[in-house]
Scaffold this motif. Structure first.
Motif, PDB file in Angstrom:
ATOM      1  N   ASN A   1     -11.238  38.384  15.680  1.00  0.00           N
ATOM      2  CA  ASN A   1     -12.671  38.188  15.916  1.00  0.00           C
ATOM      3  C   ASN A   1     -13.334  39.494  15.085  1.00  0.00           C
ATOM      4  OD1 ASN A   1     -14.999  37.106  16.588  1.00  0.00           O
ATOM      5  ND2 ASN A   1     -15.230  38.531  18.241  1.00  0.00           N
TER       6      ASN A   1
ATOM      7  N   GLY B   1     -13.322  39.021  11.377  1.00  0.00           N
ATOM      8  CA  GLY B   1     -14.211  37.974  10.941  1.00  0.00           C
ATOM      9  C   GLY B   1     -15.868  38.533  11.014  1.00  0.00           C
TER      10      GLY B   1
ATOM     11  N   GLY C   1     -18.781  38.708   8.277  1.00  0.00           N
ATOM     12  CA  GLY C   1     -20.227  38.200   8.420  1.00  0.00           C
ATOM     13  C   GLY C   1     -21.323  39.417   8.391  1.00  0.00           C
TER      14      GLY C   1
ATOM     15  N   ARG D   1     -28.850  31.437   8.359  1.00  0.00           N
ATOM     16  CA  ARG D   1     -27.267  31.486   7.680  1.00  0.00           C
ATOM     17  C   ARG D   1     -26.823  30.113   8.136  1.00  0.00           C
ATOM     18  NH1 ARG D   1     -30.247  36.210   6.311  1.00  0.00           N
ATOM     19  NH2 ARG D   1     -28.602  37.412   5.201  1.00  0.00           N
TER      20      ARG D   1
ATOM     21  N   GLN E   1     -15.005  24.659  -5.161  1.00  0.00           N
ATOM     22  CA  GLN E   1     -13.670  25.008  -4.790  1.00  0.00           C
ATOM     23  C   GLN E   1     -13.248  23.979  -3.799  1.00  0.00           C
ATOM     24  OE1 GLN E   1     -11.526  27.426  -6.259  1.00  0.00           O
ATOM     25  NE2 GLN E   1     -13.279  27.313  -7.757  1.00  0.00           N
TER      26      GLN E   1
ATOM     27  N   HIS F   1     -12.443  24.345  -0.905  1.00  0.00           N
ATOM     28  CA  HIS F   1     -12.918  24.870   0.423  1.00  0.00           C
ATOM     29  C   HIS F   1     -13.945  25.797   0.158  1.00  0.00           C
ATOM     30  CE1 HIS F   1      -9.149  23.251   1.982  1.00  0.00           C
ATOM     31  NE2 HIS F   1      -9.732  23.107   3.157  1.00  0.00           N
TER      32      HIS F   1
ATOM     33  N   SER G   1     -16.599  28.480  -1.014  1.00  0.00           N
ATOM     34  CA  SER G   1     -16.511  29.863  -1.455  1.00  0.00           C
ATOM     35  C   SER G   1     -17.662  30.495  -1.866  1.00  0.00           C
ATOM     36  CB  SER G   1     -15.471  29.768  -2.869  1.00  0.00           C
ATOM     37  OG  SER G   1     -15.816  30.761  -3.837  1.00  0.00           O
ATOM     38  N   LEU G   2     -17.771  31.811  -1.703  1.00  0.00           N
ATOM     39  CA  LEU G   2     -18.866  32.636  -2.079  1.00  0.00           C
ATOM     40  C   LEU G   2     -19.584  32.260  -3.510  1.00  0.00           C
ATOM     41  CD1 LEU G   2     -19.135  35.721   0.036  1.00  0.00           C
ATOM     42  CD2 LEU G   2     -19.942  33.651   0.804  1.00  0.00           C
TER      43      LEU G   2
ATOM     44  N   ASP H   1     -22.750  30.813   2.406  1.00  0.00           N
ATOM     45  CA  ASP H   1     -23.265  32.098   3.150  1.00  0.00           C
ATOM     46  C   ASP H   1     -21.736  32.830   3.390  1.00  0.00           C
ATOM     47  OD1 ASP H   1     -25.811  32.166   3.056  1.00  0.00           O
ATOM     48  OD2 ASP H   1     -26.219  30.806   4.709  1.00  0.00           O
ATOM     49  N   MET H   2     -20.759  31.826   3.680  1.00  0.00           N
ATOM     50  CA  MET H   2     -19.424  32.450   3.933  1.00  0.00           C
ATOM     51  C   MET H   2     -18.246  31.537   3.647  1.00  0.00           C
ATOM     52  SD  MET H   2     -17.818  35.012   5.446  1.00  0.00           S
ATOM     53  CE  MET H   2     -16.283  35.306   5.469  1.00  0.00           C
ATOM     54  N   CYS H   3     -17.476  31.994   2.974  1.00  0.00           N
ATOM     55  CA  CYS H   3     -16.236  31.323   2.545  1.00  0.00           C
ATOM     56  C   CYS H   3     -15.399  31.068   3.910  1.00  0.00           C
ATOM     57  CB  CYS H   3     -15.314  31.914   1.387  1.00  0.00           C
ATOM     58  SG  CYS H   3     -14.687  33.685   2.193  1.00  0.00           S
TER      59      CYS H   3
ATOM     60  N   SER I   1      -9.710  28.457   6.187  1.00  0.00           N
ATOM     61  CA  SER I   1      -8.826  28.811   7.165  1.00  0.00           C
ATOM     62  C   SER I   1      -9.315  28.545   8.681  1.00  0.00           C
ATOM     63  CB  SER I   1      -8.039  30.174   7.027  1.00  0.00           C
ATOM     64  OG  SER I   1      -7.095  30.343   8.087  1.00  0.00           O
TER      65      SER I   1
ATOM     66  N   GLY J   1     -10.939  28.399  12.452  1.00  0.00           N
ATOM     67  CA  GLY J   1     -11.007  29.223  13.289  1.00  0.00           C
ATOM     68  C   GLY J   1     -11.566  30.746  12.983  1.00  0.00           C
ATOM     69  N   GLN J   2     -12.248  30.877  11.769  1.00  0.00           N
ATOM     70  CA  GLN J   2     -12.492  32.217  11.326  1.00  0.00           C
ATOM     71  C   GLN J   2     -14.134  32.011  11.415  1.00  0.00           C
ATOM     72  OE1 GLN J   2     -10.793  34.137   8.440  1.00  0.00           O
ATOM     73  NE2 GLN J   2      -8.531  33.405   8.941  1.00  0.00           N
TER      74      GLN J   2
ATOM     75  N   SER K   1     -16.437  33.981  14.051  1.00  0.00           N
ATOM     76  CA  SER K   1     -16.620  35.174  13.854  1.00  0.00           C
ATOM     77  C   SER K   1     -17.598  35.613  13.050  1.00  0.00           C
ATOM     78  CB  SER K   1     -15.298  35.911  13.571  1.00  0.00           C
ATOM     79  OG  SER K   1     -14.118  35.494  14.701  1.00  0.00           O
ATOM     80  N   ALA K   2     -17.586  35.117  11.769  1.00  0.00           N
ATOM     81  CA  ALA K   2     -18.460  35.412  10.715  1.00  0.00           C
ATOM     82  C   ALA K   2     -19.880  35.181  10.965  1.00  0.00           C
ATOM     83  CB  ALA K   2     -18.102  34.994   9.360  1.00  0.00           C
TER      84      ALA K   2
ATOM     85  N   MET L   1     -23.072  37.929  11.376  1.00  0.00           N
ATOM     86  CA  MET L   1     -24.408  37.695  10.758  1.00  0.00           C
ATOM     87  C   MET L   1     -25.638  37.687  11.934  1.00  0.00           C
ATOM     88  SD  MET L   1     -23.400  34.631   8.181  1.00  0.00           S
ATOM     89  CE  MET L   1     -22.130  34.548   7.297  1.00  0.00           C
TER      90      MET L   1
END
Lengths: 314, 281
Positions: free
Chosen positions: A59, A62, A66, B67, B105, B107, B109-110, B116-118, B121, B123-124, B127-128, B132
């Motif tokens: 986390n 990630g 962000g 975002r 792409q 999936h 990609s920036l 705003d986020m690539c 994969s 589950g990620q 978190s991003a 933000m």
């Protein structure tokens, strides 16, 4: 040798605090190891820009990504084993691929972690990080270089991996502000063989060179603090001028400094070489300096490797 | 809460239909991609991009923009379609999805304008999104962060790390939407990993929870309006949807999670059904 020893982790924490005063957009993260990694020093000085996520390395990476998309310069720290192993996919997908401005500064790299044993002794991190496109990898040689490197990576856009050790290191370089990224440094000149080392092993290589000089072996010692991109010219020059290369690292000999140097030599100027380091084995518990002796990563062990390599006719 | 006018509801339903049409067109032409979970998210993306998000296609890097993180990155066909329809890049580019030389792409990609986020994969993304949302709080900016997750995706443990972290940081500017279409690549989600009681799980992790029909644009709008009233908690909208929604042979079928129409006849059937549905809107 008459060296002054200093904790690279403390140098890291102090430098973060210094940078925090200069950069409003600097954010530091940790995963419940801030008193060990010394990011707590930043946390105490700038609590609003410090995020300790608890035991959530994945986390953390990630979140760092962000934060970086909004213009923050993000330093994330944990032990090398968790920072790079536990969170590898997050680093790959969310940091390296989008080339985000995240600096992974991991402490406790290598077998010199000591008593905690193999579960905590990360000997694959340099390989993992070098394999990632967009990732640049630095292993500072001493605490003075830590200060230079941390300031450098803070000022450069994009991802970096910086590997620190748990133990105090002798200051082999002066305390100044210019880090020559991608450039190797000759710490001791010599003409018979070159020892290329990273991190803690540079000081032991210098000690080995001293021992060997008494036997008439004149060894050059190179500090290769930038592992990626690696200084090809310094490697080829050393091969051309000294004819033999020994690499020394507190890391697995697969995928680490030795592999990087071997790639350069094979493609450009093949000479007899040996890779010295952790020979594809996990470490064990013990005091850090006892472990270096056990794995032949102290001055005596390195000197033995040099003697063996000197037997090879060129 | 102000009543959303009927013409607006109809417009959003038409946009969802356009997104579905693009999903079929793009995956058919690419001979690859993930139609099932793209079709299930069409209304969600329609509401986000044509009603909810504070964005400016002419200024995709606007610091105060809302975002959006498509954490279920394989729904890229629907996402790219919404971005193009909203004006971030020409719709013609959608025809080059997944092809060498295109920025579209497989999936997100920036390099794609408006992304705003690539992701990709699983589950990620949450978190991003948390990162933000924390940044917004640090900088005293009032933008919000939205993340769309798959129900299969939340089997990934890191999602729950982010969920715990978001409530710890009282991120009331963060809204997650779970596309609860009941199906993942190999099988029905509950035959793989039991997710229910899903609403209670999020609730116990410290989130406001809204459970809605994810194909009813009015319900999506109202849930997001309610979520925005939160004063100290992140919110999650569990959007109950149908995988492959709008194309009869794809509906409720794990087969079309990651497979495009298999032949000309399937392609034509999908287009015909979507055109018929459009006439009924």
């Amino acid at each position: 040798m008459n060296w002054e020893y200093e904790s690279p982790r403390k140098a890291y924490g102090e430098t973060l605090v210094e940078l925090g005063r200069e950069m409003d957009n600097l954010v530091v993260m940790d995963a419940d190891l801030s008193t060990s990694t010394k990011t707590a020093m930043f946390g105490n000085a700038f609590p609003d820009r410090f995020i300790n996520v608890g035991l959530q390395e994945q986390n953390m990476m990630g979140i760092a990504a962000g934060l970086a998309t909004t213009g923050k310069v993000v330093f994330v720290s944990s032990f090398a084993v968790f920072a790079t192993g536990r969170a590898y996919d997050q680093i790959r997908q969310s940091i390296a691929y989008p080339k985000l401005n995240v600096k992974i500064v991991a402490t406790h790299g290598g077998v010199t972690v000591g008593e905690d044993g193999a579960s905590h002794q990360m000997i694959e991190d340099v390989g993992l990080m070098c394999g990632l496109p967009n990732m640049r990898v630095i292993v500072p040689v001493d605490s003075n270089e830590v200060r230079r490197v941390i300031k450098f990576v803070a000022s450069e856009n994009g991802p970096f991996y910086v590997r620190l050790t748990r133990t105090a290191l002798p200051n082999l370089t002066e305390n100044d502000d210019s880090f020559h990224f991608g450039k190797a440094t000759i710490m001791r000149d010599g003409s018979d063989i070159t020892i290329i080392a990273m991190g803690i092993e540079v000081s032991y290589s210098l000690m080995a060179a001293e021992m060997l000089s008494k036997e008439g072996i004149d060894a050059r010692v190179i500090n290769m603090s930038t592992i990626k991109p690696i200084d090809k010219d310094a490697i080829v020059k050393a091969a051309r001028e000294t004819g033999r290369i020994l690499t020394v690292e507190d890391h697995n000999i697969y995928n680490g400094l030795g592999s990087r140097v071997a790639e350069v030599l094979v493609e450009n100027y093949p000479v007899p070489m040996r890779r010295h380091g952790m020979k594809d084995v996990f470490g064990v518990s013990g005091k850090w300096n006892a472990l270096l002796e056990h794995y032949g990563l102290d001055a005596k062990g390195i000197a033995n490797e040099v003697r063996n390599l000197m037997e090879v006719k060129i | 809460m102000a009543e959303v006018p009927q013409y607006k509801i109809r417009e959003l339903r038409l946009k969802a239909n356009d997104i579905r049409r693009w999903v079929i067109e793009m995956t058919w032409r690419a001979k690859s991609g993930h139609p099932g979970g793209s079709l299930s998210a069409a209304e969600i993306l329609s509401v986000l991009y044509f009603h909810e998000l504070r964005i400016d296609p002419k200024n995709p890097d606007w610091p105060d923009r809302d975002r959006f993180v498509l954490s279920k990155g394989h729904a890229s066909p629907a996402y790219y379609a919404a971005l193009a329809m909203r004006g971030f890049f020409p719709e013609d580019e959608l025809l080059n999805f997944r092809k060498l030389g295109s920025f579209l792409q497989g999936h997100p990609s920036l390099i794609v304008p408006g992304v705003d986020m690539c992701t990709g994969s699983l589950g990620q993304g949450l978190s991003a999104a948390v990162g933000m949302a924390i940044a917004a709080k640090m900088d005293n900016r009032d933008y919000r962060v939205y993340a769309l997750l798959g129900d299969g995706e939340i089997q990934e443990g890191a999602v729950w790390e982010a969920a715990m972290c978001a409530s710890t940081h009282s991120l009331n500017n963060l809204i997650a939407i779970v596309d609860r279409n009941m199906i993942q690549l190999d099988d029905f989600t509950d035959r793989m990993v039991k997710l229910d009681p899903l609403e209670e799980k999020w609730h116990s992790f410290g989130w406001n929870v809204f459970s809605i029909n994810g194909h009813d644009v009015r319900q999506i709008i109202y849930a997001l309006e309610e979520a925005k009233k939160s004063d100290n908690k992140p919110s999650v909208v569990i959007a109950h949807t149908v995988k492959g929604k709008g194309v009869s042979y794809m509906e409720n079928s794990p087969k079309y999670h990651g497979k495009p129409p298999q032949n000309e006849e399937e392609y034509k059937t999908a287009i015909r059904e979507l055109e018929e549905a459009r006439r009924g809107i």
